[in-house]
Design a protein around this motif. Structure first.
Motif, short mmCIF file in Angstrom:
data_model
loop_
_atom_site.label_atom_id
_atom_site.label_comp_id
_atom_site.label_asym_id
_atom_site.label_seq_id
_atom_site.Cartn_x
_atom_site.Cartn_y
_atom_site.Cartn_z
N LEU A 149 -7.19 1.66 9.71
CA LEU A 149 -5.46 2.31 9.66
C LEU A 149 -5.90 3.99 8.61
CD1 LEU A 149 -3.14 0.02 11.04
CD2 LEU A 149 -4.90 1.09 12.39
N GLU A 150 -5.90 3.60 7.46
CA GLU A 150 -5.19 5.23 6.57
C GLU A 150 -6.31 6.22 7.28
OE1 GLU A 150 -1.60 5.87 4.44
OE2 GLU A 150 -2.28 5.17 6.21
N SER A 151 -7.62 5.77 6.98
CA SER A 151 -9.31 6.19 6.98
C SER A 151 -8.58 6.81 8.42
CB SER A 151 -10.04 5.83 6.14
OG SER A 151 -9.95 4.86 7.29
N GLU A 152 -8.61 6.57 9.42
CA GLU A 152 -8.13 7.48 10.29
C GLU A 152 -6.91 8.19 10.64
OE1 GLU A 152 -9.30 6.51 15.54
OE2 GLU A 152 -10.69 5.44 13.08
N PHE A 211 0.60 -1.18 -0.22
CA PHE A 211 0.08 0.11 0.01
C PHE A 211 0.63 1.45 -0.36
CE2 PHE A 211 -2.11 -3.55 2.22
CZ PHE A 211 -3.19 -3.60 2.05
N VAL A 212 0.90 2.06 -0.84
CA VAL A 212 1.36 3.33 -0.83
C VAL A 212 0.03 4.53 -0.81
CG1 VAL A 212 2.16 4.99 -2.49
CG2 VAL A 212 3.01 2.41 -1.76
N THR A 213 0.70 5.61 -0.02
CA THR A 213 -0.17 6.49 0.04
C THR A 213 0.10 8.20 -0.71
OG1 THR A 213 -1.77 5.75 1.78
CG2 THR A 213 -2.15 8.32 2.07
N TYR A 214 -0.15 8.34 -1.99
CA TYR A 214 0.64 9.11 -2.48
C TYR A 214 -0.04 10.81 -1.95
CZ TYR A 214 3.21 11.73 -6.27
OH TYR A 214 4.33 12.05 -7.03
N VAL A 215 0.59 11.65 -1.13
CA VAL A 215 -0.11 13.23 -1.02
C VAL A 215 0.59 13.76 -2.10
CG1 VAL A 215 -0.29 14.80 0.55
CG2 VAL A 215 -0.40 12.57 1.11
N ASP A 216 -0.22 14.09 -3.51
CA ASP A 216 0.58 15.20 -4.35
C ASP A 216 0.90 16.27 -3.91
OD1 ASP A 216 1.76 16.02 -6.83
OD2 ASP A 216 -0.56 16.78 -7.33
N VAL A 217 1.41 17.09 -2.41
CA VAL A 217 1.90 18.09 -1.67
C VAL A 217 4.07 18.03 -1.40
CG1 VAL A 217 1.63 19.16 0.73
CG2 VAL A 217 -0.56 18.70 -1.10
N LYS A 231 -9.16 12.17 11.17
CA LYS A 231 -9.05 12.48 12.49
C LYS A 231 -7.87 12.06 13.45
CE LYS A 231 -13.22 9.91 13.19
NZ LYS A 231 -14.28 8.78 14.31
N PRO A 232 -6.92 12.66 12.62
CA PRO A 232 -4.93 13.16 13.22
C PRO A 232 -4.85 13.48 14.35
CG PRO A 232 -5.07 13.91 11.32
CD PRO A 232 -6.41 13.50 11.64
N VAL A 233 -4.14 13.70 15.06
CA VAL A 233 -3.67 14.57 16.35
C VAL A 233 -2.42 14.12 16.63
CG1 VAL A 233 -3.79 14.69 18.59
CG2 VAL A 233 -5.30 13.11 18.02
N PHE A 234 -1.88 15.92 16.14
CA PHE A 234 -0.89 16.12 16.40
C PHE A 234 -0.19 16.10 17.65
CE2 PHE A 234 -1.89 17.69 12.24
CZ PHE A 234 -1.61 17.19 11.50
N ARG A 235 0.50 15.20 18.26
CA ARG A 235 0.40 14.55 19.94
C ARG A 235 1.98 15.31 19.70
NH1 ARG A 235 -2.24 10.12 18.91
NH2 ARG A 235 -4.03 10.97 20.69
N GLN A 236 2.67 15.26 21.32
CA GLN A 236 3.81 14.85 21.43
C GLN A 236 5.07 15.93 20.44
OE1 GLN A 236 4.56 10.52 21.19
NE2 GLN A 236 5.07 10.69 23.24
N PHE A 237 4.00 17.47 20.27
CA PHE A 237 5.06 18.26 18.98
C PHE A 237 6.17 18.95 19.44
CE2 PHE A 237 4.50 22.43 17.31
CZ PHE A 237 4.73 22.08 15.56
N GLU A 238 6.53 19.13 19.99
CA GLU A 238 7.57 19.74 20.90
C GLU A 238 8.85 18.77 20.89
OE1 GLU A 238 8.72 22.75 20.73
OE2 GLU A 238 6.63 23.32 20.25
N LYS A 294 -16.16 2.51 1.51
CA LYS A 294 -16.68 2.11 3.23
C LYS A 294 -15.72 3.48 3.82
CE LYS A 294 -16.94 -1.05 7.09
NZ LYS A 294 -16.55 -3.04 7.22
N TYR A 295 -14.22 2.93 3.58
CA TYR A 295 -13.46 3.76 4.48
C TYR A 295 -13.60 5.24 3.98
CZ TYR A 295 -13.55 -1.08 7.56
OH TYR A 295 -13.34 -1.69 8.19
#
Length: 476
Positions: free
Chosen positions: A169-172, A42-48, A176-183, A270-271
């Motif tokens: 997993l990938e849809s979640e 599986f590859v998720t390619y974000v054009d960014v 709904k990402p949480v950018f925790r442990q930022f520092e 579905k996802y």
């Protein structure tokens, strides 16, 4: 030639097994059914990528890639409600700090103490590496990601009976990402920059070289980001970048292995069907003006001497791209190539000599780099003269048909060998889908190489290798 990938298939069968579809919200899926083993890549390619960043916020695409492994509202936390309240409190306190003057040191100290306390409380609620643990526990391998100047890619492999888990997993992760442990992660990124750039002579040189070669285009900025920019990034900055660019129309999923397009379509709806399309994000990428005179950069560093000449070359989707790939092969396609044979074997004035295009990316017009590492006791001027001698010979005498035929065969074999890996194939299909609009252009490129004539390569060399288009770089 395509039959080299799988001996039992003919040259037209593999492309026919590639199926693409899009969801109404814009997500694109490319599927290649390949039941050689009970696994799926599986590859998720974000054009960014880093080229989408703005001045003062460099490094944000790469930082986001790191944070994408920190989990979601349900993965990586013991109590999301308590945790998000603390994260929001930390964000608010950091905003308050921006308005504190140097004369208000006591107030600043009090805010810092509150940030430290809230950070410690939030850290107690984190389940570290929970996303990775789930993937590995369920038989996943190769979990990783990469950010380039053009794109961001996330990839791993699962047993085929875990295909639905990947979708979950990938849809979640992207809904709904949480950018925790930022520092804490910011410190990791800063350390990575120190290793790759600040404490690495070649890294320092290449960072300065790109700023010399490009005047306006964001290719002039480093993917890792500038240190001051990284230190200044906030969680709100990263979330804003995520919401603007991690949108369905910018994401392509490549799925290769023991699966079927019907299964993938069902799970995709579905996802990922519930994601909102929203307004399409706009991009304004400054166009690089035509270079009108030679540029140069000379740096004295604790490194072996380097010699580089960079020339502006066409982008990935340009009509000249197949000829450009063959020009690379003519100059540096192995031990029989012109540069290696002349500078390394015959004259023995260089340990390495090559030409490669697509630096630092190829989504837009970029650089082709002529490079030489002088042999001990040999000067930079000697390798410069030898490189230019080969270029002038190519421009004046052209490419022989037999030479081009050999390069074509070699390049095709390298592509086809890469196609044998499911993960590599998934990446190829995503890249061509994102950059050209059709994943099957990955196979059509092989046919396009066949159409290139010797004079096409020669004419491209005459257009590219001119003094006014050149940026010279030296490490002394």
């Amino acid at each position: 030639m395509l039959g080299l990938i799988e001996p039992s298939t003919d040259q037209t069968l593999l492309p026919r097994r590639v199926n693409s579809f899009s969801l109404p919200n814009g997500f694109k899926f490319v599927v290649l059914e390949r039941g050689v083993s009970p696994t799926v890549s599986f590859v998720t390619y974000v054009d960014v990528g880093a080229s989408d960043e703005v001045a003062g916020k460099t490094g944000i695409a790469h930082f986001l890639e790191h944070l994408a492994f920190k989990g979601t509202e349900s993965i990586g936390t013991k109590d999301y409600g308590r945790e998000i309240a603390l994260l929001n409190e930390i964000d608010d306190l950091n905003e308050q700090k921006k308005s504190i003057t140097d004369q208000q040191k006591r107030k600043l100290s009090a805010i810092d103490e509150k940030i430290m306390s809230a950070t410690a409380q939030a850290e107690e609620l984190v389940i570290s590496n929970d996303f990775s643990r789930i993937v590995q526990q369920e038989g996943g391998v190769g979990l990783n990601a990469a950010t380039t100047i053009d794109s961001t890619q996330y990839f791993y492999n699962f047993p085929s009976n875990k295909t639905e888990l990947w979708f979950a997993l990938e849809s979640e992760r992207f809904q709904k990402p949480v950018f925790r442990q930022f520092e804490k992660e910011k410190a990791v990124v800063l350390e990575e920059r120190k290793l790759r750039v600040d404490n690495d002579s070649v890294g320092q040189f290449l960072e300065q070289y790109l700023m010399k070669a490009f005047d306006e285009h964001p290719y002039r900025r480093p993917v890792i980001g500038f240190e001051q920019d990284i230190r200044g990034l906030s969680r709100a900055d990263v979330m804003s970048f995520f919401r603007k660019y991690y949108r369905p129309e910018n994401i392509t999923f490549g799925i290769v292995g023991d699966t079927s397009v019907d299964e993938v379509r069902k799970l995709a709806e579905k996802y990922f069907g519930g994601f909102e399309a929203g307004e399409k994000s706009s991009r304004t990428i400054p166009e690089e003006p035509v270079q009108k005179q030679e540029k140069s950069l000379v740096m004295k560093l604790d490194s072996e001497p380097w010699y580089v000449e960079g020339y502006h070359v066409p982008a990935f989707g340009a009509p000249e791209y197949p000829a450009l790939r063959l020009l690379e092969g003519v100059l540096s396609g192995g031990r029989t190539s012109r540069l290696f044979r002349s500078l390394v074997l015959d004259k023995q004035i260089a340990l390495q000599a090559s030409f490669s295009s697509g630096f630092p990316g190829d989504k837009y017009a970029s650089l082709g780099l002529l490079f030489a590492l002088p042999a001990p006791g040999k000067s930079l001027d000697s390798v410069r003269d030898a490189l230019r001698e080969q270029i002038e010979t190519l421009k004046s005498e052209g490419v022989k048909p037999s030479e081009l035929a050999r390069i074509k065969r070699s390049l095709k074999v390298s592509y086809l060998n890469a196609f044998q890996s499911n993960e590599t194939m998934a990446g190829f299909l995503c890249e061509f889908a994102a950059k050209t609009g059709d994943a099957k252009n990955a196979f059509r490129l092989l046919g396009a190489l066949d159409e290139v004539k010797p004079e096409d390569v020669t004419n491209l060399a005459r257009t590219v290798f001119v003094e006014s288009n050149r940026t010279v770089g030296k490490i002394l």
